[in-house]
Motif scaffolding. Structure first.
Motif, PDB file in Angstrom:
ATOM      1  N   GLY A  14      -6.466  10.711   7.281  1.00 19.17           N
ATOM      2  CA  GLY A  14      -6.257  12.065   7.270  1.00 19.17           C
ATOM      3  C   GLY A  14      -6.456  12.606   5.829  1.00 19.17           C
ATOM      4  N   SER A  15      -6.707  11.837   4.813  1.00 19.44           N
ATOM      5  CA  SER A  15      -6.221  12.030   3.242  1.00 19.44           C
ATOM      6  C   SER A  15      -5.037  12.872   2.897  1.00 19.44           C
ATOM      7  N   ALA A  16      -3.876  12.284   3.592  1.00 21.42           N
ATOM      8  CA  ALA A  16      -2.521  12.799   3.245  1.00 21.42           C
ATOM      9  C   ALA A  16      -2.348  12.719   1.857  1.00 21.42           C
ATOM     10  N   VAL A  17      -2.681  12.034   1.156  1.00 22.11           N
ATOM     11  CA  VAL A  17      -2.384  11.850  -0.428  1.00 22.11           C
ATOM     12  C   VAL A  17      -3.038  13.069  -1.048  1.00 22.11           C
ATOM     13  N   GLU A  18      -4.414  13.066  -0.763  1.00 21.17           N
ATOM     14  CA  GLU A  18      -4.869  14.254  -1.357  1.00 21.17           C
ATOM     15  C   GLU A  18      -4.446  15.707  -1.120  1.00 21.17           C
ATOM     16  N   LEU A  19      -4.153  15.661   0.330  1.00 17.11           N
ATOM     17  CA  LEU A  19      -3.745  17.028   0.729  1.00 17.11           C
ATOM     18  C   LEU A  19      -2.251  17.339   0.357  1.00 17.11           C
ATOM     19  N   GLY A  20      -1.442  16.499  -0.349  1.00 10.65           N
ATOM     20  CA  GLY A  20      -0.434  16.529  -0.804  1.00 10.65           C
ATOM     21  C   GLY A  20       0.812  16.485   0.513  1.00 10.65           C
ATOM     22  N   ALA A  21       0.240  16.042   1.559  1.00 14.75           N
ATOM     23  CA  ALA A  21       1.066  16.047   2.785  1.00 14.75           C
ATOM     24  C   ALA A  21       1.897  14.782   2.641  1.00 14.75           C
ATOM     25  N   TRP A  22       2.902  14.634   1.662  1.00 17.03           N
ATOM     26  CA  TRP A  22       3.746  13.500   1.349  1.00 17.03           C
ATOM     27  C   TRP A  22       4.691  12.982   2.391  1.00 17.03           C
ATOM     28  N   TRP A  23       5.014  14.069   3.570  1.00 15.29           N
ATOM     29  CA  TRP A  23       5.894  13.517   4.450  1.00 15.29           C
ATOM     30  C   TRP A  23       5.213  12.765   5.529  1.00 15.29           C
ATOM     31  N   TRP A  24       3.963  12.774   5.653  1.00 15.51           N
ATOM     32  CA  TRP A  24       2.950  12.157   6.415  1.00 15.51           C
ATOM     33  C   TRP A  24       2.970  10.772   6.283  1.00 15.51           C
ATOM     34  N   TYR A  25       3.155  10.311   4.849  1.00 11.04           N
ATOM     35  CA  TYR A  25       3.221   8.628   4.653  1.00 11.04           C
ATOM     36  C   TYR A  25       4.423   8.285   4.176  1.00 11.04           C
ATOM     37  N   VAL A  26       5.103   9.313   3.616  1.00 14.14           N
ATOM     38  CA  VAL A  26       6.611   9.027   2.993  1.00 14.14           C
ATOM     39  C   VAL A  26       7.793   8.464   4.010  1.00 14.14           C
ATOM     40  N   PHE A  45       0.925  -1.255   0.005  1.00 15.09           N
ATOM     41  CA  PHE A  45      -0.076   0.291  -0.130  1.00 15.09           C
ATOM     42  C   PHE A  45       0.868   1.111   0.023  1.00 15.09           C
ATOM     43  N   PHE A  46       2.016   1.119   0.423  1.00 16.24           N
ATOM     44  CA  PHE A  46       3.056   2.215   0.309  1.00 16.24           C
ATOM     45  C   PHE A  46       3.547   2.474  -0.968  1.00 16.24           C
ATOM     46  N   LEU A  47       3.558   1.622  -1.594  1.00 16.65           N
ATOM     47  CA  LEU A  47       3.890   2.013  -3.190  1.00 16.65           C
ATOM     48  C   LEU A  47       2.774   2.559  -3.832  1.00 16.65           C
ATOM     49  N   ALA A  48       1.636   1.721  -3.434  1.00 15.54           N
ATOM     50  CA  ALA A  48       0.457   2.364  -3.981  1.00 15.54           C
ATOM     51  C   ALA A  48       0.112   3.815  -3.802  1.00 15.54           C
ATOM     52  N   LEU A  49       0.412   4.211  -2.617  1.00 15.81           N
ATOM     53  CA  LEU A  49       0.258   5.778  -2.263  1.00 15.81           C
ATOM     54  C   LEU A  49       1.176   6.387  -2.954  1.00 15.81           C
ATOM     55  N   LEU A  50       2.537   5.987  -3.275  1.00 14.99           N
ATOM     56  CA  LEU A  50       3.373   6.827  -3.763  1.00 14.99           C
ATOM     57  C   LEU A  50       3.046   7.095  -5.423  1.00 14.99           C
ATOM     58  N   VAL A  51       2.518   5.776  -5.912  1.00 15.40           N
ATOM     59  CA  VAL A  51       2.267   5.701  -7.247  1.00 15.40           C
ATOM     60  C   VAL A  51       0.967   6.750  -7.367  1.00 15.40           C
ATOM     61  N   ILE A  52       0.016   6.765  -6.751  1.00 18.71           N
ATOM     62  CA  ILE A  52      -0.939   7.560  -6.607  1.00 18.71           C
ATOM     63  C   ILE A  52      -0.372   9.011  -6.890  1.00 18.71           C
ATOM     64  N   TYR A  53       0.329   9.203  -5.597  1.00 13.20           N
ATOM     65  CA  TYR A  53       0.623  10.635  -5.364  1.00 13.20           C
ATOM     66  C   TYR A  53       1.612  11.225  -6.753  1.00 13.20           C
ATOM     67  N   LEU A  54       2.107  10.479  -7.139  1.00 12.93           N
ATOM     68  CA  LEU A  54       3.155  10.906  -8.338  1.00 12.93           C
ATOM     69  C   LEU A  54       2.395  10.982  -9.745  1.00 12.93           C
ATOM     70  N   PHE A  55       1.445   9.680  -9.983  1.00 13.76           N
ATOM     71  CA  PHE A  55       0.954   9.541 -11.201  1.00 13.76           C
ATOM     72  C   PHE A  55      -0.541  10.242 -11.490  1.00 13.76           C
ATOM     73  N   ALA A  56      -1.293  10.155 -10.329  1.00 15.22           N
ATOM     74  CA  ALA A  56      -2.443  10.463 -10.520  1.00 15.22           C
ATOM     75  C   ALA A  56      -2.806  12.025 -10.040  1.00 15.22           C
ATOM     76  N   ILE A  57      -1.987  12.193  -8.939  1.00 15.69           N
ATOM     77  CA  ILE A  57      -2.193  13.644  -8.375  1.00 15.69           C
ATOM     78  C   ILE A  57      -1.070  14.691  -9.034  1.00 15.69           C
ATOM     79  N   LYS A  58       0.187  14.517  -8.712  1.00 10.50           N
ATOM     80  CA  LYS A  58       1.397  15.298  -9.222  1.00 10.50           C
ATOM     81  C   LYS A  58       0.983  15.341 -10.960  1.00 10.50           C
ATOM     82  N   LEU A  59       1.257  14.158 -11.458  1.00 10.86           N
ATOM     83  CA  LEU A  59       1.333  14.433 -12.872  1.00 10.86           C
ATOM     84  C   LEU A  59      -0.139  14.489 -13.718  1.00 10.86           C
ATOM     85  N   ASN A  60      -1.056  13.747 -12.862  1.00  5.30           N
ATOM     86  CA  ASN A  60      -2.214  13.611 -13.404  1.00  5.30           C
ATOM     87  C   ASN A  60      -2.366  12.925 -14.785  1.00  5.30           C
TER      88      ASN A  60
END
Lengths: 315, 332, 666
Positions: free
Chosen positions: B261-273, A136-151
Motif C-alpha cells: 500500500g506504499s505506506a512509506v511513500e505516503l508517510g503513513a509511518w504508523w502502518w509499519y512502525v 526489512f523493518f529497519l530498511a523501511l525506517l531508514v528509507i523513511y528517515l534518510f531518504a524521504i524525510k531528510l532527503n
C-alpha cells in the motif's frame, strides 16, 4: 558434497511439487499451437523424458555448462544472462557490507572484551538488539528517515536512471550513493552479532594461561591484546562466519527487495511473483553455490589461522 | 516455557513434599537465579504469549473491516494505532495477528529443538558411522541458504498457510542446535560420571535421559530460544514478501499490506512502525533471554557487582592486581 | 658470543662461580612482608593469603608448599601482581632488590606501588615465571620461537639475528634441538613444552624465577630430568628460585629453605635439613607422614584427617586445630604467630607454640591399615582366584595412521583378599587394562576369565551380570559423580540395578548402610547432598560406596587418590584396605606412584609401553628391582629418606647425582 545436495534439491523441488508446473507456465501463453508448446517445453527444460535417473544426469550436465534454461517472464533471455547482469550488484553490495560488518564488529568486540565494563561494553547490548529486528523493518525506517524525510540519500535502483553503465564518474558516484543506505542497513543488523561473540570469546581467552604468561613477560599491551588474546579469540568468530552466511544472504535478499536494488534478490522476488520457474531455480542454485563458496573460503581461512586445524587435516 | 525447562533437580524436589508445590518452588528458585536480562526478556515474551491467547478477543474492531476511505488514517482516539488505506484498524490487526506469528515461532521452536536434540544426542552418543552420517547431513542442511530455499519452495504454493511454513522452517532450522548439542554430548559422553553410570550397569536410555540430557538443559534452552527467534524473523519476512496465506492476519501480513500500500511513500509511518516494533520487541525478548542463558552458563560474562568497582576505579580483566591497602576504603 | 659489550648476553654465557654468589648483596633479593590477598565475591571476601612474610635470598631455592587452596600460588602471583580481579592485595609490602634496578630504586623496587609501565620493566627481566600447566601456558597459534623471541625483544635492544641466535642458545640449553623452534606448541610433548617454558623464563637473565608446580602432571622420570636441569642452570646463571609445589617430598630434594602454608598462612619455615628430620608444626609433620617412603623399613604412615577450613571465616584461633592430632583447648583462642623454634637452627620458625620438634605423635593419629606384615607376602595360597586376564591385548587406530598397541599381551591374576598394584607412567597402558577388565572397552586379543570361565564383559547380555562381580572406582572424584544428582540418587540407582542379585532393595536403610561402610557419618548429613557440597575425599567415598552397592568380589581402582590432596590420600587408601579385609575383595590398584604401591599392595606389576616388565611381591620388588626400567623408576621417585646424611644448604639432587662436582669444575 554440499554442492551435490544443493544441485539435487534444485532438481527435486519442481518434481516433488504438487500440480504440473508446466501447465501453470503454459497457462501464461494462451492460444499456442501444439508445436510451439512442444518447442517451449523442450526449451524450458520441462519436458520429462526418460527415467528420473537420466533426467538427473541431464540436469547435472546442464548445470555444469551453465545451461539453466530460458526465463519465461523475460522471454527469450537466458537465465544465465539475467544472473550475469544482476549478480555483480549483489556481490559488490553484500560482500563489501558483510566484510565491513565482520571487521568492524570484531574490532569493537576486541576492545569491548579487553576494556570490560567500559562504555563500549555497556553500549553493546543496545547494538545487539538491532539484530532482533527484521531486516526489512529497519530498511523501511531508514528509507523513511534518510531518504524521504531528510532527503539526504537516494533509494531505489542501483544508480540514477539515465546514466550509462561503465567506468564514468557520474555512474560510479551515483552507484555508491545508492548503495549507502542498503549497506548501512546490513551493517547495522549484523554488526552486533560479530561484536557480541568476539567480546564473549575475548573474555574467556583473557583468562587463559598463555595470556597471563604474555603479561608476565612484560610484553606491550598491544601485543598481549592482539597477538595473544584476539588472535586466539577470533577463531570461533571465523568458524561462525561460515555458519552465519546463510542468514546474511537471506537478510540481504529482503533488503534488496525493500530498496528495489537491482541485485539477485530483487530478481528472485520478481521471478517468484511472475511464476518464472527456470529463473527462480537458477537463482537459487547460484545463491547456494555462492554461500557454499564463501563458507569454504571461511574454512580455508580458519585452517590458516589455527595451526592445530592445519596439522589435523594433514593426517 | 523456558523457566520450567531450567528446573534442575527432580530428585531434590521429590523429597520436599508434593510435587506441584516443589515444582513451583523450583521455578521460583530458578527465577531468582536468572540474570536481570533474562528476567526482562521472559516478561516481554510472556506478555506476547498473553496477547497471542487473548488478543483476538480484545481487538476493538474486526481487523478485516473496510470503509470507503482510501487514505490511511493517523493514530487518533478511535484508532489508537491508526488505520490502513482501506480503513482497517491497525491495533486490531496486530492483536489478531500476533497469535499466528507467536504460534509459528513457538511450534517451530519445539519441533526443531526436538529434532536437534534427537540428532545431536544420537550422533554424539553413538559415534562412529552414525555420527559421521548425521553430521554430514546436518552440515549440508546448515549451509543451505534457508530464506531463498523457502522462497523457491513457496513459489510453487504461494498462499499456503502457516502449517507449511512451520513444517519447512522446522525441517531447515534444526542443524544449528544439533551441532552444538552433538559437541556437548561428545564431551559429556567421555566424562567419568557417564562411564560410572555404565559401570553401575545403567541401560543406555537411562544414561541418555538422566545423565546426559539434564546436563544440557541450558544448551537445549538456548537452542530453543534461538530457533524461535529464527522462525519468527523468517516467517515475518516470508509474509512480508507475500509468500503466505494473506487472508490470515499475522504481523508479517500487516507489513506486507503496508509495503504494497506504499505506506512509506505516503508517510503513513504508523502502518509499519507499530507492527514492526512489535516484531522487534518480540525478537528482543528472545535475544535478552539468550543473553541471560549465556551468562548463566558462563559466569565470566557476568560482571559481578562487587568486582566492577574496587576502591575508586573500574578494573579491567587484564589489569595488574589491584592494590588497596586500606580495607575500609574497599568496602565503601 | 654475541656482543661482549652487552652485559646480559655476557651474563648468560658466563659461568659464575659459587664464590661470586656468596659475595653478592647480603640482603634478600625479594622481600614479602605481611602480604594480605583477598578474592572479592558477592558472598563475602575470601582471604586467601593472610599476613605472609617471605624472603628470597640470591642464588637460593625457597620451596613453598601446601595443599590445594592453601594460598601458595595466590601468594606468588599476587607478589608480582599477576592476579586478575576480583583478587586484590589488601595489605603488606613486596620489595624487589635487584642489582640492575639499584641505581634507579635505591631502597628497592616497591612492587605494590608500581605503575603498569613500571611492572612491565620488572616482569620477565627481573622476575620470570614458569607456569604450572605447560599445555595452556603457550600460545597455541604462535611458533615456539616467536614466543621466546617476543619476550627478549620486549626487554633488550637486539638485532633480529641476535635475538634469533639467543633463542637457539636457550632452546639448546634446555636440551631441545633447535629445529623444534619452528614447531607449534601442540606438536611438542608435555616435557618439551615445560622445557620451552623454562627456556623462555631464562631468556632475559632474570634474577628471580618463580616456578609454579613446574613438573606437576609429568612422569617422575621426566620430572627428575627437568629438575636436574633447572638446578644445574641455577648454579651456572645464579638466579634464585621460588619453587611452589604440593609435593613436600619433592621440595626436600630441591629447596634450601622450606615454607609450609596452611589456610593462607605460613605455619612453618625452616632450612630443608630440619624439615627432613621431621619438622615441628603438626601440619608439617602430618604432611611428612602422608608420603609413603621407598627406602628403609615400612614404617607406619600417618595422614591428616578432615579438610581445610573455609577461607571466608574470620574465626580466631589456629585454623588447623580441627584436624590437629595435638589440638588442645588453647588452640581455639591463640592466633598463629611465627616464632623461632627453641633449639633449632636459625631461620626455623613455627606457628605452633605448643608442639616441640620430635614430640611423639599421639596414638589417636590415623594410620594406614597395612595389609600384611612388613616385607612379607602371604602368597596366593588359601585365597581363591576370581578374575584373571590372560595375554590381554589392545590396539587402537588403524588406517593410514597405523596401529598403536596400547597393551601387548598382559596377564594378571586377582585373588580374593589380595591387592595387586599395577605401576606405570602415563601412556604405559595401565589404565587401558583397567578399562578392558571393567568391560568398558573391547579387547583386541586375549581372554578374561571369571571364576575360571571365559567371559566377554563388553557383550550386551553379559555386561550387567559381570558388573555385579567387578566394579571400578574412578580417578577423578570431581568428574565421576553427576553434578545434578544427589548422593542418594547415585546410590539408589546402583542398588536397584543390582537388587535382583543382591536381594537388597534401594531403601533409605540400605543407602545409609553403604554410607556408613565408607564412613560418611552422620549419614543424614550426606544422604541428600549434591556432589558440589562435598570435598574431594568425601566424593571419592561416595564413589566407593556406589561400587560396593553391587556387592562385587573384584574392585578395580584406577589411581583412586591421585587427584586428592596429599593429606587425604591415606584416609582413602586406608578405607579401601579395610574394605578389602572386611569383604575379602580382590583389588587391582593402578598407580603411577611406586611408593604408595609398596605400602598398599601385596604384589606389584611394573608396566612400561604396554608390557609388564617386572612382577613380584611388593617389598621384595622395591628393595631389589632387577629390570632397568624399574630401577630408573625407583631412582627417579622423590624420596626424602635418601638425604638424611647430606650437607645442609646444598640442593640434595646434586649431591645424589654427583652433579655438584661437575658444576663446580666447570
Amino acid at each position: 558434497m554440499a554442492v551435490w545436495a544443493a544441485v539435487s534439491i534444485n532438481f527435486m523441488i519442481p518434481r516433488l511439487m504438487p500440480g504440473n508446473a508446466i501447465d501453470s507456465v503454459l497457462g501464461r501463453f494462451q492460444n499456442l499451437t501444439p508445436g510451439v508448446v512442444k518447442s517451449l517445453e523442450v526449451e524450458f527444460g520441462f519436458h520429462p523424458k526418460g527415467s528420473i535417473f537420466s533426467q538427473y544426469i541431464q540436469y547435472w550436465n546442464d548445470v555444469i555448462h551453465f545451461n539453466l534454461g530460458v526465463s519465461t517472464s523475460q522471454y527469450p533471455t537466458h537465465v544465465s544472462t539475467i544472473i550475469g547482469q544482476t549478480l555483480p550488484w549483489t556481490l559488490a553490495l553484500v560482500g563489501v557490507a558483510t566484510v565491513l560488518s565482520f571487521t568492524i564488529g570484531t574490532l569493537l568486540g576486541i576492545v569491548a572484551g579487553w576494556r570490560r565494563g567500559g562504555w563500549l561494553d555497556r553500549v553493546m547490548p543496545g547494538l545487539t538488539v538491532l539484530q532482533a529486528m527484521p531486516y526489512f523493518f529497519l530498511a523501511l525506517l531508514v528509507i523513511y528517515l534518510f531518504a524521504i524525510k531528510l532527503n539526504w540519500l537516494p533509494y531505489g535502483q542501483g544508480y540514477q536512471l539515465g546514466l550509462t553503465e561503465g567506468f564514468n564518474w557520474p555512474f560510479i558516484s551515483s552507484a555508491v550513493t545508492h548503495s549507502i543506505l542498503p549497506a548501512i542497513t546490513i551493517i547495522a543488523t549484523t554488526i552486533g552479532g560479530w561484536m557480541l561473540q568476539m567480546r564473549n570469546v575475548m573474555l574467556t581467552t583473557i583468562s587463559e594461561d598463555y595470556v597471563l604468561v604474555a603479561q608476565a613477560k612484560g610484553l606491550s599491551t598491544r601485543r598481549v591484546m592482539f597477538t595473544y588474546s584476539a588472535r586466539n579469540a577470533i577463531l570461533p568468530n571465523i568458524a561462525g562466519f561460515a555458519l552465519a552466511l546463510g542468514f546474511v544472504v537471506a537478510g540481504a535478499l529482503v533488503m534488496e527487495i525493500v530498496f528495489s536494488y537491482p541485485g539477485i534478490g530483487l530478481t528472485l522476488y520478481n521471478a517468484v511473483t511472475s511464476n518464472d520457474y527456470p529463473l527462480t531455480q537458477g537463482i537459487f542454485l547460484v545463491i547456494s553455490l555462492a554461500v557454499l563458496t564463501a563458507s569454504l573460503l571461511a574454512d580455508v581461512v580458519y585452517a590458516i589461522a589455527d595451526p592445530r586445524a592445519r596439522s589435523r587435516s594433514a593426517f | 516455557m523456558s523457566t520450567a525447562t531450567l528446573t534442575p533437580s527432580p530428585t531434590r524436589a521429590a523429597t520436599i513434599g508434593g510435587w506441584p508445590l516443589a515444582f513451583l518452588r523450583g521455578v521460583l528458585a530458578t527465577w531468582r537465579r536468572l540474570p536481570l536480562k533474562a528476567k526482562i526478556g521472559i516478561t516481554i515474551l510472556v506478555l506476547f504469549i498473553l496477547v497471542a491467547i487473548f488478543g483476538p478477543a480484545l481487538a476493538p474492531y474486526n481487523p478485516n473491516t473496510t470503509t470507503t476511505q482510501s487514505v490511511p488514517e493517523a493514530p487518533n482516539i478511535h484508532h489508537l494505532f491508526g488505520t490502513d488505506s482501506s480503513g482497517g484498524d491497525i491495533l486490531s490487526q496486530m492483536l489478531t495477528g500476533t497469535r499466528s506469528t507467536v504460534i509459528v515461532g513457538l511450534v517451530t521452536g519445539v519441533v526443531a529443538t526436538i529434532l536437534s536434540v534427537l540428532v545431536g544426542i544420537a550422533a554424539g552418543y553413538l559415534g562412529g558411522y552414525a555420527d559421521e552420517g548425521l553430521s554430514l547431513f546436518s552440515n549440508i542442511v546448515l549451509v543451505l541458504p534457508v530464506l531463498p530455499l523457502l522462497i523457491v519452495i513457496l513459489a510453487y504454493e504461494p498462499h499456503s498457510g502457516s502449517t507449511v511454513t512451520i513444517a519447512l522452517l522446522s525441517a531447515l532450522g534444526w542443524p544449528w542446535g544439533a551441532r552444538v548439542i552433538r559437541a556437548q554430548t561428545m564431551s559429556l559422553r567421555n566424562r567419568d560420571f557417564v562411564l560410572a553410570a555404565r559401570e553401575v550397569g545403567e541401560p543406555a536410555w537411562r544414561i541418555i535421559v538422566f545423565e546426559l540430557m539434564p546436563n544440557q538443559i541450558g544448551l537445549i534452552a538456548a537452542s530453543f530460544v534461538g530457533t524461535v527467534l529464527y522462525a519468527i524473523l523468517t516467517s515475518v519476512a516470508l509474509a512480508f514478501l507475500g509468500l503466505t496465506n494473506l487472508s490470515v492476519w499475522s504481523l508479517g501480513v500487516i507489513l506486507y499490506w503496508a509495503q504494497s500500500g506504499s505506506a512509506v511513500e505516503l508517510g503513513a509511518w504508523w502502518w509499519y512502525v507499530f507492527p514492526g516494533m512489535a516484531v522487534a520487541f518480540l525478537g528482543m525478548s528472545l535475544v535478552l533471554i539468550n543473553f541471560g542463558l549465556d551468562e548463566l552458563s558462563n559466569p565470566r560474562l557476568r560482571a559481578s557487582r562487587s568486582m566492577r568497582k574496587l576502591g575508586r576505579r573500574n578494573w579491567r580483566p587484564a589489569d595488574p592486581t589491584p592494590v588497596i591497602l586500606d580495607y575500609a576504603e574497599l568496602n565503601r | 658470543m654475541s656482543t661482549a659489550s652487552d652485559p646480559t648476553a655476557a651474563a648468560l654465557t658466563e659461568v659464575r662461580s659459587t664464590d661470586q654468589l656468596r659475595t653478592g648483596p647480603a640482603g634478600p633479593v625479594l622481600e614479602i612482608r605481611g602480604l594480605d590477598i583477598a578474592y572479592r565475591s558477592d558472598l563475602g571476601d575470601v582471604r586467601a593469603v593472610r599476613g605472609v612474610d617471605l624472603a628470597l635470598h640470591p642464588g637460593k631455592v625457597v620451596g613453598l608448599c601446601g595443599e590445594s587452596g592453601c594460598g601458595k600460588s595466590t601468594l606468588a602471583y599476587g607478589a608480582v601482581r599477576l592476579l586478575r580481579p576480583p583478587a586484590i592485595v589488601t595489605g603488606g609490602s613486596v620489595v624487589y632488590h635487584g642489582k640492575r634496578l639499584e641505581d634507579r630504586h635505591p631502597g628497592g623496587f616497591d612492587v605494590l606501588a608500581a605503575s603498569d609501565a613500571g611492572l612491565k620493566e620488572l616482569r620477565w627481566r627481573e622476575i620470570a615465571i614458569v607456569f604450572q600447566s605447560a599445555m595452556n601456558s603457550l600460545n597455541p597459534v604462535l611458533r615456539v620461537e616467536d614466543q621466546i623471541m617476543d619476550g627478549i625483544r620486549a626487554h633488550m635492544k637486539m638485532g633480529h639475528e641476535q635475538v634469533h641466535e639467543r633463542a637457539r642458545e636457550l632452546i639448546e640449553m634446555v636440551g631441545i634441538e633447535p629445529e623444534r623452534l619452528r614447531a607449534y606448541p601442540h606438536e611438542l610433548s608435555g616435557g618439551m613444552r615445560q622445557r620451552v617454558m623454562i627456556a623462555m623464563a631464562l631468556s632475559v637473565d632474570p634474577e628471580v624465577v618463580i616456578m609454579d608446580e613446574p613438573t606437576t602432571g609429568l612422569d617422575v622420570i621426566v620430572q627428575k630430568e627437568i629438575l636436574r636441569e633447572v638446578l644445574e642452570l641455577k648454579a651456572r646463571l645464579g638466579f634464585s628460585v621460588l619453587f611452589i609445589t604440593h609435593d613436600l617430598s619433592l621440595l626436600l630434594e630441591v629447596a634450601d629453605q622450606v615454607v609450609v602454608m596452611y589456610a593462607g598462612q605460613v605455619v612453618e619455615t625452616a632450612p630443608t635439613i630440619e624439615v627432613r628430620t621431621g619438622g615441628t608444626h603438626p601440619y608439617t609433620r602430618g604432611l611428612l607422614g602422608s608420603f609413603p617412603r621407598l627406602r628403609g623399613p615400612r614404617v607406619q604412615l600417618t595422614g591428616i584427617p578432615g579438610a581445610p577450613p573455609d577461607l571466608r571465616s574470620t574465626a580466631a584461633g589456629c585454623p588447623f586445630q580441627p584436624r590437629c592430632a595435638f589440638a588442645r583447648d588453647a588452640c581455639a583462642t591463640v592466633d598463629m604467630v611465627l616464632a623461632p623454634v627453641a633449639g633449632a637452627a636459625a631461620g626455623h620458625l613455627s606457628a605452633c607454640p605448643f608442639v616441640a620438634p620430635g614430640e611423639p605423635l599421639p596414638a589417636s593419629a590415623i594410620a594406614i591399615n597395612s595389609p600384611t606384615g612388613v616385607g612379607s607376602d602371604p602368597g596366593t595360597e588359601g585365597s581363591e582366584l576370581v578374575l584373571s586376564g590372560v595375554d590381554l591385548r589392545k590396539d587402537y587406530g588403524g588406517g593410514r595412521r597405523g596401529v598403536v598397541s596400547a597393551v601387548k599381551g598382559v596377564s594378571l591374576d586377582l585373588h580374593r583378599g589380595r591387592v595387586v598394584a599395577l605401576v606405570g607412567e602415563s601412556g604405559s597402558g595401565k589404565s587401558t587394562i583397567a578399562k578392558l577388565l571393567a568391560g568398558q572397552e573391547r579387547r583386541s586379543g586375549g581372554h578374561i576369565l571369571l571364576d575360571g570361565k571365559e567371559i566377554e564383559p563388553s557383550r550386551r547380555g553379559e555386561f550387567r551380570r559381570y558388573k555385579s562381580e567387578v566394579q571400578m572406582v574412578f580417578q577423578d572424584p570431581f568428574a565421576s559423580l553427576n553434578p545434578l544428582h544427589t548422593v542418594r540418587y547415585h546410590l539408589q540407582r546402583a542398588l536397584s540395578v543390582h537388587s535382583v542379585r543382591t536381594g537388597r532393595k534401594p531403601t533409605v536403610t540400605e543407602i545409609d548402610r553403604l554410607l556408613d561402610q565408607v564412613k560418611l557419618n552422620p549419614v543424614e548429613k550426606f544422604r541428600d547432598a549434591y556432589p558440589h557440597e562435598l570435598s574431594g575425599g568425601q566424593r571419592q567415598r561416595v564413589s566407593i560406596a556406589r561400587a560396593l552397592a553391587a556387592e562385587p568380589r573384584v574392585l578395580l581402582a584406577d589411581e583412586p587418590v591421585s587427584m586428592l590432596d596429599v593429606s587425604i590420600r591415606l584416609e582413602i587408601l586406608d578405607l579401601i584396605a579395610e574394605l578389602r579385609t572386611k569383604f575379602r575383595l580382590a583389588i587391582l590398584y593402578i598407580t603411577h606412584d611406586i611408593a604408595s604401591a609398596r605400602y598398599f599392595a601385596d604384589e606389584i606389576l611394573v608396566m612400561n609401553r604396554g608390557e609388564i616388565v617386572e612382577r613380584g611381591p611388593a617389598e621384595a620388588l622395591v628393595q631389589n628391582p632387577t629390570h632397568p626400567y624399574t630401577q630408573l623408576l625407583i631412582a627417579s621417585s622423590p624420596d626424602p629418606d635418601t638425604f638424611a646424611s647430606e650437607v645442609p644448604g646444598q640442593a640434595a639432587m646434586f649431591v645424589r647425582d654427583g652433579l655438584a662436582k661437575e658444576v663446580a669444575s666447570e
